[in-house]
Design a protein around this motif. Sequence first.
Motif, mmCIF file in Angstrom:
data_model
loop_
_atom_site.group_PDB
_atom_site.id
_atom_site.type_symbol
_atom_site.label_atom_id
_atom_site.label_comp_id
_atom_site.label_asym_id
_atom_site.label_seq_id
_atom_site.Cartn_x
_atom_site.Cartn_y
_atom_site.Cartn_z
ATOM 1 N N VAL A 122 -22.882 1.375 -67.452
ATOM 2 C CA VAL A 122 -22.082 2.273 -66.608
ATOM 3 C C VAL A 122 -20.693 1.684 -66.379
ATOM 4 C CG1 VAL A 122 -21.913 3.353 -64.320
ATOM 5 C CG2 VAL A 122 -24.121 3.246 -65.510
ATOM 6 N N GLN A 123 -20.618 0.388 -66.069
ATOM 7 C CA GLN A 123 -19.321 -0.242 -65.862
ATOM 8 C C GLN A 123 -18.463 -0.188 -67.130
ATOM 9 O OE1 GLN A 123 -22.188 -1.480 -64.772
ATOM 10 N NE2 GLN A 123 -21.859 -1.317 -62.545
ATOM 11 N N GLN A 124 -19.098 -0.358 -68.310
ATOM 12 C CA GLN A 124 -18.345 -0.248 -69.555
ATOM 13 C C GLN A 124 -17.795 1.159 -69.730
ATOM 14 O OE1 GLN A 124 -20.602 -1.596 -72.932
ATOM 15 N NE2 GLN A 124 -21.368 -3.422 -71.872
ATOM 16 N N ALA A 125 -18.597 2.166 -69.392
ATOM 17 C CA ALA A 125 -18.123 3.550 -69.524
ATOM 18 C C ALA A 125 -16.955 3.821 -68.581
ATOM 19 C CB ALA A 125 -19.269 4.516 -69.246
ATOM 20 N N VAL A 126 -17.009 3.252 -67.359
ATOM 21 C CA VAL A 126 -15.908 3.446 -66.402
ATOM 22 C C VAL A 126 -14.623 2.839 -66.956
ATOM 23 C CG1 VAL A 126 -15.062 2.814 -64.103
ATOM 24 C CG2 VAL A 126 -17.426 3.589 -64.407
ATOM 25 N N GLN A 127 -14.746 1.677 -67.608
ATOM 26 C CA GLN A 127 -13.558 0.975 -68.116
ATOM 27 C C GLN A 127 -13.059 1.548 -69.438
ATOM 28 O OE1 GLN A 127 -14.748 -3.102 -68.360
ATOM 29 N NE2 GLN A 127 -15.061 -3.350 -66.136
ATOM 30 N N GLN A 128 -13.993 1.989 -70.308
ATOM 31 C CA GLN A 128 -13.608 2.392 -71.659
ATOM 32 C C GLN A 128 -13.670 3.897 -71.885
ATOM 33 O OE1 GLN A 128 -16.166 0.231 -74.302
ATOM 34 N NE2 GLN A 128 -15.751 -1.758 -73.343
ATOM 35 N N GLY A 129 -14.270 4.638 -70.983
ATOM 36 C CA GLY A 129 -14.402 6.085 -71.167
ATOM 37 C C GLY A 129 -15.779 6.473 -71.664
ATOM 38 N N ASN A 130 -16.400 5.660 -72.513
ATOM 39 C CA ASN A 130 -17.765 5.908 -72.972
ATOM 40 C C ASN A 130 -18.324 4.593 -73.523
ATOM 41 O OD1 ASN A 130 -17.392 5.828 -76.086
ATOM 42 N ND2 ASN A 130 -15.833 7.310 -75.388
ATOM 43 N N ALA A 131 -19.633 4.516 -73.602
ATOM 44 C CA ALA A 131 -20.309 3.327 -74.115
ATOM 45 C C ALA A 131 -21.730 3.704 -74.512
ATOM 46 C CB ALA A 131 -20.319 2.203 -73.075
ATOM 47 N N SER A 132 -22.333 2.917 -75.394
ATOM 48 C CA SER A 132 -23.697 3.202 -75.839
ATOM 49 C C SER A 132 -24.406 1.894 -76.160
ATOM 50 C CB SER A 132 -23.701 4.113 -77.069
ATOM 51 O OG SER A 132 -23.066 3.472 -78.160
ATOM 52 N N ASP A 133 -25.735 1.915 -76.102
ATOM 53 C CA ASP A 133 -26.556 0.774 -76.493
ATOM 54 C C ASP A 133 -27.998 1.230 -76.678
ATOM 55 O OD1 ASP A 133 -27.521 1.180 -73.975
ATOM 56 O OD2 ASP A 133 -26.960 -0.778 -73.158
ATOM 57 N N ILE A 134 -28.865 0.293 -77.038
ATOM 58 C CA ILE A 134 -30.288 0.546 -77.197
ATOM 59 C C ILE A 134 -31.028 -0.447 -76.311
ATOM 60 C CG2 ILE A 134 -32.255 0.528 -78.789
ATOM 61 C CD1 ILE A 134 -30.383 1.310 -81.011
ATOM 62 N N VAL A 135 -31.943 0.055 -75.465
ATOM 63 C CA VAL A 135 -32.700 -0.789 -74.543
ATOM 64 C C VAL A 135 -34.181 -0.570 -74.772
ATOM 65 C CG1 VAL A 135 -30.863 -0.809 -72.820
ATOM 66 C CG2 VAL A 135 -32.620 0.974 -72.735
ATOM 67 N N ASP A 136 -34.972 -1.489 -74.197
ATOM 68 C CA ASP A 136 -36.426 -1.395 -74.289
ATOM 69 C C ASP A 136 -36.940 -0.631 -73.081
ATOM 70 O OD1 ASP A 136 -39.080 -1.672 -74.812
ATOM 71 O OD2 ASP A 136 -39.173 -3.835 -74.411
ATOM 72 N N GLY A 137 -37.612 0.471 -73.328
ATOM 73 C CA GLY A 137 -38.150 1.307 -72.256
ATOM 74 C C GLY A 137 -39.561 0.949 -71.853
ATOM 75 N N GLY A 138 -40.068 -0.182 -72.300
ATOM 76 C CA GLY A 138 -41.422 -0.561 -71.936
ATOM 77 C C GLY A 138 -42.437 -0.065 -72.945
ATOM 78 N N HIS A 139 -43.682 -0.410 -72.685
ATOM 79 C CA HIS A 139 -44.753 -0.101 -73.629
ATOM 80 C C HIS A 139 -44.955 1.395 -73.798
ATOM 81 C CE1 HIS A 139 -48.972 0.455 -74.932
ATOM 82 N NE2 HIS A 139 -48.695 -0.594 -75.694
ATOM 83 N N SER A 140 -44.733 2.168 -72.736
ATOM 84 C CA SER A 140 -45.008 3.611 -72.791
ATOM 85 C C SER A 140 -43.913 4.386 -73.510
ATOM 86 C CB SER A 140 -45.175 4.176 -71.371
ATOM 87 O OG SER A 140 -46.224 3.532 -70.699
ATOM 88 N N PHE A 141 -42.680 3.900 -73.452
ATOM 89 C CA PHE A 141 -41.565 4.657 -74.003
ATOM 90 C C PHE A 141 -40.933 4.011 -75.234
ATOM 91 C CE2 PHE A 141 -41.909 5.640 -69.505
ATOM 92 C CZ PHE A 141 -41.951 7.023 -69.503
ATOM 93 N N GLY A 142 -40.982 2.695 -75.320
ATOM 94 C CA GLY A 142 -40.402 2.023 -76.476
ATOM 95 C C GLY A 142 -38.884 1.979 -76.414
ATOM 96 N N ALA A 143 -38.262 1.963 -77.569
ATOM 97 C CA ALA A 143 -36.810 1.867 -77.651
ATOM 98 C C ALA A 143 -36.146 3.153 -77.190
ATOM 99 C CB ALA A 143 -36.373 1.541 -79.078
ATOM 100 N N ILE A 144 -35.031 3.006 -76.445
ATOM 101 C CA ILE A 144 -34.293 4.158 -75.919
ATOM 102 C C ILE A 144 -32.822 3.971 -76.259
ATOM 103 C CG2 ILE A 144 -33.592 5.401 -73.839
ATOM 104 C CD1 ILE A 144 -36.216 4.586 -72.560
ATOM 105 N N TYR A 145 -32.231 5.022 -76.807
ATOM 106 C CA TYR A 145 -30.793 5.021 -77.065
ATOM 107 C C TYR A 145 -30.092 5.604 -75.849
ATOM 108 C CZ TYR A 145 -26.224 6.393 -78.934
ATOM 109 O OH TYR A 145 -24.881 6.560 -79.126
ATOM 110 N N ARG A 146 -29.106 4.889 -75.304
ATOM 111 C CA ARG A 146 -28.370 5.338 -74.125
ATOM 112 C C ARG A 146 -26.907 5.590 -74.490
ATOM 113 N NH1 ARG A 146 -29.049 1.323 -69.230
ATOM 114 N NH2 ARG A 146 -27.904 0.000 -70.685
ATOM 115 N N TYR A 147 -26.394 6.694 -73.927
ATOM 116 C CA TYR A 147 -24.966 7.005 -74.101
ATOM 117 C C TYR A 147 -24.418 7.411 -72.744
ATOM 118 C CZ TYR A 147 -20.611 9.096 -75.754
ATOM 119 O OH TYR A 147 -19.284 9.385 -75.969
ATOM 120 N N ALA A 148 -23.347 6.738 -72.335
ATOM 121 C CA ALA A 148 -22.732 7.000 -71.038
ATOM 122 C C ALA A 148 -21.294 7.457 -71.244
ATOM 123 C CB ALA A 148 -22.772 5.753 -70.166
ATOM 124 N N VAL A 149 -20.884 8.506 -70.491
ATOM 125 C CA VAL A 149 -19.515 9.019 -70.581
ATOM 126 C C VAL A 149 -18.948 9.143 -69.175
ATOM 127 C CG1 VAL A 149 -20.290 11.434 -70.571
ATOM 128 C CG2 VAL A 149 -18.045 10.854 -71.507
#
Length: 471
Positions: A122-149
């Motif tokens: 979120v802080q990166q999106a505030v500074q740059q306008g947008n940002a994205s990454d991939i995080v671990d959502g745990g055993h039930s969800f697995g990998a999650i792609y996040r995009y913030a604007v």
Amino acid sequence: MLVEEAGASLFRGLRTRLTLWYCGVLGAALILFGVALYFGANYFLLQPLEDSAQQHARMHAEQWLAGHLDRACASSMPGNPFPAPGKEGPVMEWVLCFDAQGHPLIGSDDQLPPGLISGSLVQQAVQQGNASDIVDGGHSFGAIYRYAVAVPSSDGSAVSGVVLVGESIQAQENALSLLLILLLCLGALSLLGAGVGGLFLANRALAPARLAWANQQRFIADASHELRTPLTLLRADAEVLLRSRERLQGEDAALLDDIVTETNHLAAIANNLLTLARLDSGQLHREHEVIHLATLAHHGARRIRALAVQRAIRVEEEHHDQPYVIGDPLLLEQAILVLLDNALKYNRQGGSVLIRTLERDGRAILEVCDTGIGIPPEHLPHLGERFYRVDKARSREAGGTGLGLSIARSIARLHRGQLTLTSVPDQGTVATLSLPLARSAGFETLQHRPALRKAAAPDQRLGARETGLSR
């Protein structure tokens, strides 16, 4: 400098190199294909989801700007599949809103996957306008792609908040992992098959060369054998004529002396060629006896001592430990005589030759050290090549044929040993013959048998073999 193996090992080395080249080229092609396939699959599987997340984030940001914060911060079914435009089937998607300081707004849910709102995205999106990454959502969800604007304020001078969209990409990650495993397994199996197939093809390709090599060795052996008889007769005739030297003119006697000298030289070359041809073809008879290497070295030193006295060269011996080897005493003494012969021929008047035996690193070592003229470094890699001589004029005067080290090298390889040469110009040369030790109890009990001691001193048997060997 390690003297390289020659003769029979030539085709084994060629076969190995051909197979390695074949496997290397195929391996490089498989790597390029695998990398292209993996990254291509990665792009076509993940890029649509990333485009979908970015498109949804912009749609929710527009709703925020239009004043519909409640609609902007909630998906059509929070925590449930959200239909992605242009894609068949649902995709697990979450929409979250944050203020400019990074605090969650409406739309937060206790059932959110772990890691969805973690980190500094979120802080990166505030500074740059947008940002994205991939995080671990745990055993039930697995990998999650996040995009913030970032959502700008109404006057555009500041940032009102941030819309974050997360989409589950675990199914795609599983597919990529499976693809990577398949590529690695198939690549390994392909390389294994390439190795087996490469050996087969190399054998087929080298078959004509092996036949030509065998024919060449047979021709050399036959020609050398046939040359020995006429050369012997020619030398004998010349020596008979020289017995009546007083009745010959001086010029005729000198010509006969030249004939004897040249026939001796040709006979030495023929004998050496015959020995090499038999060593290369494996037709030379080889005994398997337990030999005391120090005793064999002593007999070799004794045989060249008279010649050394004529040239005012000292012959010294050093024997350490009790190195025993298994092999043919005739062949091994022939190799030792080659090294001693070279040490005398290329030594200085008043110099010395040291023959030393010892055990080192589980191997029997025989060293012949001289104080001669030495060998320039550029010639060391070529020593052991047939008919190669460092100083052709001086070698010819000394009676050298350029085959001695080739024979010594072949004998060493026949006994699973190595012949190495080190030299310093104007200081001397060290020739080292390294052989496997005979250490088993069965062989040690045979060391004191009279027959073995007789085998370790084969003077009479070796007398039947011509040596005429040189560097």
